[in-house]
Design a protein around this motif. Structure first.
Motif, PDB file in Angstrom:
ATOM      1  N   UNK A  54     -82.333 -10.184  -9.905  1.00 27.53           N
ATOM      2  CA  UNK A  54     -82.166  -9.638  -8.475  1.00 27.53           C
ATOM      3  C   UNK A  54     -82.391  -7.511  -8.420  1.00 27.53           C
ATOM      4  N   UNK A  55     -82.728  -7.073  -8.141  1.00 24.85           N
ATOM      5  CA  UNK A  55     -83.025  -6.107  -7.866  1.00 24.85           C
ATOM      6  C   UNK A  55     -82.081  -5.312  -7.080  1.00 24.85           C
ATOM      7  N   UNK A  61     -83.784   2.200   4.862  1.00 26.78           N
ATOM      8  CA  UNK A  61     -82.266   3.468   4.523  1.00 26.78           C
ATOM      9  C   UNK A  61     -80.959   3.531   3.890  1.00 26.78           C
ATOM     10  N   UNK A  62     -80.733   2.145   4.240  1.00 28.16           N
ATOM     11  CA  UNK A  62     -79.812   1.868   3.052  1.00 28.16           C
ATOM     12  C   UNK A  62     -79.509   1.037   2.315  1.00 28.16           C
ATOM     13  N   UNK A  63     -79.291   0.653   1.495  1.00 29.45           N
ATOM     14  CA  UNK A  63     -78.840  -0.091   0.243  1.00 29.45           C
ATOM     15  C   UNK A  63     -79.019  -1.474   0.344  1.00 29.45           C
ATOM     16  N   UNK A  64     -79.993  -2.008  -0.385  1.00 25.96           N
ATOM     17  CA  UNK A  64     -79.935  -3.724   0.204  1.00 25.96           C
ATOM     18  C   UNK A  64     -80.183  -4.595  -1.697  1.00 25.96           C
ATOM     19  N   UNK A  65     -79.668  -5.529  -1.804  1.00 30.97           N
ATOM     20  CA  UNK A  65     -80.311  -6.821  -2.724  1.00 30.97           C
ATOM     21  C   UNK A  65     -81.434  -7.325  -2.269  1.00 30.97           C
ATOM     22  N   UNK A  66     -82.857  -6.845  -3.541  1.00 28.82           N
ATOM     23  CA  UNK A  66     -83.398  -8.290  -3.002  1.00 28.82           C
ATOM     24  C   UNK A  66     -83.564  -9.094  -4.171  1.00 28.82           C
ATOM     25  N   UNK A  67     -84.402  -9.979  -4.449  1.00 28.57           N
ATOM     26  CA  UNK A  67     -83.959 -11.765  -4.877  1.00 28.57           C
ATOM     27  C   UNK A  67     -85.508 -12.496  -4.538  1.00 28.57           C
ATOM     28  N   UNK A  68     -86.583 -11.508  -4.914  1.00 28.36           N
ATOM     29  CA  UNK A  68     -87.509 -12.182  -3.918  1.00 28.36           C
ATOM     30  C   UNK A  68     -88.209 -11.278  -2.873  1.00 28.36           C
ATOM     31  N   UNK A  69     -87.248 -11.737  -2.187  1.00 32.90           N
ATOM     32  CA  UNK A  69     -87.345 -10.765  -0.970  1.00 32.90           C
ATOM     33  C   UNK A  69     -85.641 -10.030  -0.562  1.00 32.90           C
TER      34      UNK A  69
END
Length: 93
Positions: A54-55, A61-69
């Motif tokens: 996960x990235x 404009x806010x933090x998020x984590x992506x794992x594919x989407x």
């Protein structure tokens, strides 16, 4: 005819303080205490629950984590912090 830049705020030679941060670290650098420490804990908890692949990203404009989407967002506001899971995550639980 070109107009002269007459002291406009968004001059290309000056940084724009309202510009969206490009990384979660940059976002958190702008967050005052106690929200800063709280979001660091939220970030660590999310990171520990997600696969290593996960990235981190900035989305809306806010933090998020992506794992594919996008999987989850988190943010600080004037008087609270929030976590925003996607519908896919909500349905899983």
């Amino acid at each position: 005819m070109k107009r002269a830049n007459r002291g406009r705020r968004n001059s290309p030679t000056k940084p724009n303080p309202k510009a969206a941060p490009k990384t979660i670290d940059a976002y958190l650098a702008l967050v005052p205490e106690p929200a800063h420490t709280t979001l660091q804990k939220v970030r660590a908890a999310i990171r520990s629950a997600l696969p290593p692949s996960a990235t981190e990203t900035i989305s809306y404009k806010i933090p998020a984590f992506r794992h594919g989407e996008i999987v989850i967002w988190f943010a600080a506001f004037a008087d609270h912090c929030s976590v925003f899971p996607t519908g896919r995550i909500i349905n899983m639980f």
